[in-house]
Design a protein around this motif. Structure first.
Motif, PDB file in Angstrom:
ATOM      1  N   ASN A 137     -33.915  30.145  13.699  1.00  0.00           N
ATOM      2  CA  ASN A 137     -33.761  29.144  14.676  1.00  0.00           C
ATOM      3  C   ASN A 137     -32.547  29.235  15.302  1.00  0.00           C
ATOM      4  OD1 ASN A 137     -36.239  27.999  14.639  1.00  0.00           O
ATOM      5  ND2 ASN A 137     -35.722  26.632  12.924  1.00  0.00           N
ATOM      6  N   GLU A 138     -31.442  29.496  14.580  1.00  0.00           N
ATOM      7  CA  GLU A 138     -29.926  29.863  15.245  1.00  0.00           C
ATOM      8  C   GLU A 138     -29.723  30.820  16.203  1.00  0.00           C
ATOM      9  OE1 GLU A 138     -27.162  27.954  14.663  1.00  0.00           O
ATOM     10  OE2 GLU A 138     -28.279  26.525  13.782  1.00  0.00           O
ATOM     11  N   ILE A 139     -30.860  31.959  15.975  1.00  0.00           N
ATOM     12  CA  ILE A 139     -30.748  32.760  16.929  1.00  0.00           C
ATOM     13  C   ILE A 139     -31.363  32.498  18.286  1.00  0.00           C
ATOM     14  CG2 ILE A 139     -31.963  35.426  17.181  1.00  0.00           C
ATOM     15  CD1 ILE A 139     -31.507  35.766  14.283  1.00  0.00           C
ATOM     16  N   CYS A 192     -34.084  29.724   4.578  1.00  0.00           N
ATOM     17  CA  CYS A 192     -33.072  30.315   4.777  1.00  0.00           C
ATOM     18  C   CYS A 192     -33.431  31.298   5.847  1.00  0.00           C
ATOM     19  CB  CYS A 192     -32.321  31.106   3.832  1.00  0.00           C
ATOM     20  SG  CYS A 192     -30.906  31.829   4.138  1.00  0.00           S
ATOM     21  N   THR A 220     -31.662  29.743  19.792  1.00  0.00           N
ATOM     22  CA  THR A 220     -30.973  28.626  20.398  1.00  0.00           C
ATOM     23  C   THR A 220     -29.715  29.110  20.886  1.00  0.00           C
ATOM     24  OG1 THR A 220     -30.144  27.704  18.463  1.00  0.00           O
ATOM     25  CG2 THR A 220     -31.890  26.682  19.392  1.00  0.00           C
ATOM     26  N   MET A 261     -33.777  29.018   9.143  1.00  0.00           N
ATOM     27  CA  MET A 261     -32.505  28.601   9.722  1.00  0.00           C
ATOM     28  C   MET A 261     -31.964  29.553  10.437  1.00  0.00           C
ATOM     29  SD  MET A 261     -30.975  26.490   6.324  1.00  0.00           S
ATOM     30  CE  MET A 261     -29.232  26.717   6.736  1.00  0.00           C
ATOM     31  N   ILE A 262     -31.942  30.757   9.745  1.00  0.00           N
ATOM     32  CA  ILE A 262     -31.506  31.958  10.630  1.00  0.00           C
ATOM     33  C   ILE A 262     -32.038  32.349  11.863  1.00  0.00           C
ATOM     34  CG2 ILE A 262     -31.036  34.524  10.613  1.00  0.00           C
ATOM     35  CD1 ILE A 262     -30.397  34.119   7.710  1.00  0.00           C
ATOM     36  N   GLY A 294     -30.438  38.862  19.034  1.00  0.00           N
ATOM     37  CA  GLY A 294     -29.242  38.115  18.679  1.00  0.00           C
ATOM     38  C   GLY A 294     -28.404  39.034  17.759  1.00  0.00           C
TER      39      GLY A 294
END
Length: 122
Positions: free
Chosen positions: A118-120, A112, A122, A115-116, A93
């Motif tokens: 999981n964003e990568i 945190c 998806t 969160m980072i 990513g």
């Protein structure tokens, strides 16, 4: 024969070497030949152990990241069960964070980090 006094240069050189090894014990701080050997050995060890220290810290950060993934990841839906999967997805990513920063982020703000992550994915 008359006594010839030598110059002070050799004594100055030896005194300078003795200052380096003044904290050593026994002959290692008194005898000139042993002092020079110990000085060489000490400098070699210092150079070698700087690399070992870096290697040890890298291992520590990897262990910390792995532990954080194991603890916090159990409660999340998208979990990383391995350190290698997390870092692979981060590099894929194009999130280029080194292991030290990722470990600190996981310790101080574990949510945190996820969160980072999981964003990568998806």
């Amino acid at each position: 024969m008359t006594r010839i006094k030598r110059g002070y240069i050799a004594g100055k050189r030896r005194r300078k070497i003795r200052l380096f090894t003044s904290s050593f014990r026994g002959a290692h701080s008194r005898l000139t030949r042993t002092i020079t050997q110990q000085k060489i050995k000490a400098l070699v060890s210092a150079n070698r152990d700087r690399d070992r220290k870096k290697r040890g810290f890298r291992g520590l950060w990897i262990h910390r990241i792995n532990a954080i993934i194991g603890i916090i990841g159990k409660n999340k839906k998208k979990q990383y069960n391995r350190y290698s999967n997390l870092l692979y997805n981060m590099y894929k990513g194009q999130l280029l964070l080194n292991r030290k920063i990722v470990a600190q982020m996981g310790i101080l703000k574990g949510n945190c980090l996820f969160m980072i992550a999981n964003e990568i994915i998806t």
